[in-house]
Design a protein around this motif. Structure first.
Motif, PDB file in Angstrom:
ATOM      1  N   GLN A  58     -18.080-126.391  47.383  1.00  0.00           N
ATOM      2  CA  GLN A  58     -18.786-125.197  46.514  1.00  0.00           C
ATOM      3  C   GLN A  58     -18.180-124.863  45.359  1.00  0.00           C
ATOM      4  O   GLN A  58     -18.660-124.660  44.159  1.00  0.00           O
ATOM      5  N   SER A  59     -16.621-124.872  45.531  1.00  0.00           N
ATOM      6  CA  SER A  59     -15.833-124.293  44.218  1.00  0.00           C
ATOM      7  C   SER A  59     -16.039-125.187  42.905  1.00  0.00           C
ATOM      8  O   SER A  59     -15.856-124.705  42.048  1.00  0.00           O
ATOM      9  N   LEU A  60     -16.108-126.395  43.369  1.00  0.00           N
ATOM     10  CA  LEU A  60     -16.348-127.482  42.269  1.00  0.00           C
ATOM     11  C   LEU A  60     -17.698-127.426  41.605  1.00  0.00           C
ATOM     12  O   LEU A  60     -17.424-127.383  40.372  1.00  0.00           O
ATOM     13  N   PHE A  61     -18.661-127.279  42.324  1.00  0.00           N
ATOM     14  CA  PHE A  61     -19.826-127.008  41.706  1.00  0.00           C
ATOM     15  C   PHE A  61     -19.869-125.609  40.800  1.00  0.00           C
ATOM     16  O   PHE A  61     -20.747-125.868  39.795  1.00  0.00           O
ATOM     17  N   THR A  62     -19.491-124.734  41.406  1.00  0.00           N
ATOM     18  CA  THR A  62     -19.394-123.410  40.717  1.00  0.00           C
ATOM     19  C   THR A  62     -18.691-123.590  39.615  1.00  0.00           C
ATOM     20  O   THR A  62     -18.996-122.914  38.359  1.00  0.00           O
ATOM     21  N   ALA A  63     -17.623-124.265  39.470  1.00  0.00           N
ATOM     22  CA  ALA A  63     -16.793-124.278  38.265  1.00  0.00           C
ATOM     23  C   ALA A  63     -17.415-125.241  37.347  1.00  0.00           C
ATOM     24  O   ALA A  63     -17.520-124.850  36.164  1.00  0.00           O
ATOM     25  N   LEU A  64     -18.262-126.183  37.609  1.00  0.00           N
ATOM     26  CA  LEU A  64     -18.941-127.092  36.869  1.00  0.00           C
ATOM     27  C   LEU A  64     -20.126-126.395  36.052  1.00  0.00           C
ATOM     28  O   LEU A  64     -20.554-126.428  34.941  1.00  0.00           O
ATOM     29  N   ASP A  65     -20.655-125.477  36.762  1.00  0.00           N
ATOM     30  CA  ASP A  65     -21.851-124.429  36.392  1.00  0.00           C
ATOM     31  C   ASP A  65     -21.333-123.418  35.236  1.00  0.00           C
ATOM     32  O   ASP A  65     -21.285-122.236  35.690  1.00  0.00           O
ATOM     33  N   LYS A  66     -21.205-123.794  34.176  1.00  0.00           N
ATOM     34  CA  LYS A  66     -20.624-122.866  33.054  1.00  0.00           C
ATOM     35  C   LYS A  66     -21.408-121.803  32.624  1.00  0.00           C
ATOM     36  O   LYS A  66     -21.124-120.599  32.733  1.00  0.00           O
ATOM     37  N   ASP A  67     -22.546-121.872  32.803  1.00  0.00           N
ATOM     38  CA  ASP A  67     -23.652-120.752  32.525  1.00  0.00           C
ATOM     39  C   ASP A  67     -24.063-119.981  33.547  1.00  0.00           C
ATOM     40  O   ASP A  67     -24.677-119.053  33.704  1.00  0.00           O
ATOM     41  N   GLY A  68     -23.844-120.511  34.827  1.00  0.00           N
ATOM     42  CA  GLY A  68     -23.805-119.726  36.275  1.00  0.00           C
ATOM     43  C   GLY A  68     -25.181-119.367  36.619  1.00  0.00           C
ATOM     44  O   GLY A  68     -25.490-118.570  37.310  1.00  0.00           O
ATOM     45  N   ASN A  69     -26.072-120.441  36.328  1.00  0.00           N
ATOM     46  CA  ASN A  69     -27.431-120.248  36.569  1.00  0.00           C
ATOM     47  C   ASN A  69     -27.804-121.084  37.918  1.00  0.00           C
ATOM     48  O   ASN A  69     -28.937-121.212  38.304  1.00  0.00           O
ATOM     49  N   GLY A  70     -26.616-121.633  38.655  1.00  0.00           N
ATOM     50  CA  GLY A  70     -27.034-122.222  39.747  1.00  0.00           C
ATOM     51  C   GLY A  70     -27.439-123.611  39.809  1.00  0.00           C
ATOM     52  O   GLY A  70     -27.655-124.359  40.854  1.00  0.00           O
ATOM     53  N   SER A  71     -27.392-124.300  39.003  1.00  0.00           N
ATOM     54  CA  SER A  71     -27.695-125.781  38.465  1.00  0.00           C
ATOM     55  C   SER A  71     -26.823-126.347  37.326  1.00  0.00           C
ATOM     56  O   SER A  71     -26.541-125.480  36.678  1.00  0.00           O
ATOM     57  N   LEU A  72     -26.810-127.649  37.336  1.00  0.00           N
ATOM     58  CA  LEU A  72     -26.078-128.404  36.279  1.00  0.00           C
ATOM     59  C   LEU A  72     -27.140-129.017  35.663  1.00  0.00           C
ATOM     60  O   LEU A  72     -27.818-129.839  35.750  1.00  0.00           O
ATOM     61  N   ASP A  73     -26.797-128.714  34.100  1.00  0.00           N
ATOM     62  CA  ASP A  73     -27.675-129.709  33.018  1.00  0.00           C
ATOM     63  C   ASP A  73     -26.910-130.951  32.617  1.00  0.00           C
ATOM     64  O   ASP A  73     -25.746-130.961  33.316  1.00  0.00           O
TER      65      ASP A  73
END
Length: 199
Positions: A58-73
């Protein structure tokens, strides 16, 4: 994480067109519903399916999610692609957070012939919040990189070329021509020199 993002963008910009297509194809494969965003569920499902469980924390996904919207573009996913290709998916052995910047490694584990290493974040190291073997000598990742270079420089020229050639073949990161991690030249000698003094 910003340094990794900048490195990822630079890495992506220098990729050949076929590798850029592969990055986009990987993104689209993760984006099961085709909405242009990778949800946490899509992310975990894809990585588990492809046996890349080192990346599912989870910490990697959270770090990747720059805008904090819960998903990755796609732009956020470029950092994931870079991390996957470069081997940067390192988590703290103590608190299990993704290590995006400086961290500490046990130098004996790092330079051993074993595939196992022991990395911890600065907070866990500074707070002595970890359990490892009693004679462990910890160095930050930048110091270990410098020590790796010095080991290569101390090796006889024929051995040095052989080591560099084998690491060059395995290196995936664009524009880097010499792999420095996992050097096996003089491991016994290095173990006696891995004291990591930066003062």
């Amino acid at each position: 994480m910003e340094q990794i993002r900048r490195a990822a963008v630079a890495y992506y910009e220098h990729l050949p067109a076929k590798n850029k297509k592969l990055a986009r194809k990987t993104f689209n494969a993760m984006d099961k519903n085709g909405d242009g965003q990778i949800s946490l569920r899509e992310y975990v499902d894809y990585l588990k399916k492809n046996k890349a469980t080192d990346f599912t924390h989870q910490s990697l996904f959270t770090a990747l999610d720059k805008d904090g919207n819960g998903s990755l573009d796609f732009e956020e996913a470029i950092a994931l692609y870079y991390i996957m290709q470069s081997g940067r998916a390192i988590t703290c052995q103590s608190c299990k957070t993704f290590l995006a910047g400086a961290y500490f490694s046990c130098s004996q584990c790092f330079f051993s012939v074993s595939d196992s290493t022991y990395e911890i974040c600065c907070a866990c190291y500074g707070g002595k919040n970890f359990t490892h073997h009693g004679d462990a000598i910890f160095c930050d990742n930048y110091t270990l990189l410098r020590h790796s270079r010095s080991v290569i420089q101390e090796a006889p020229i024929k051995k040095r070329r052989k080591v560099l050639k084998s690491h060059k073949k395995r290196l995936l990161v664009a524009e880097i021509t010499v792999g420095l991690a996992g050097i096996t030249v003089g491991v016994a000698d290095l173990a006696s020199k891995s004291y990591c003094s930066i003062m």
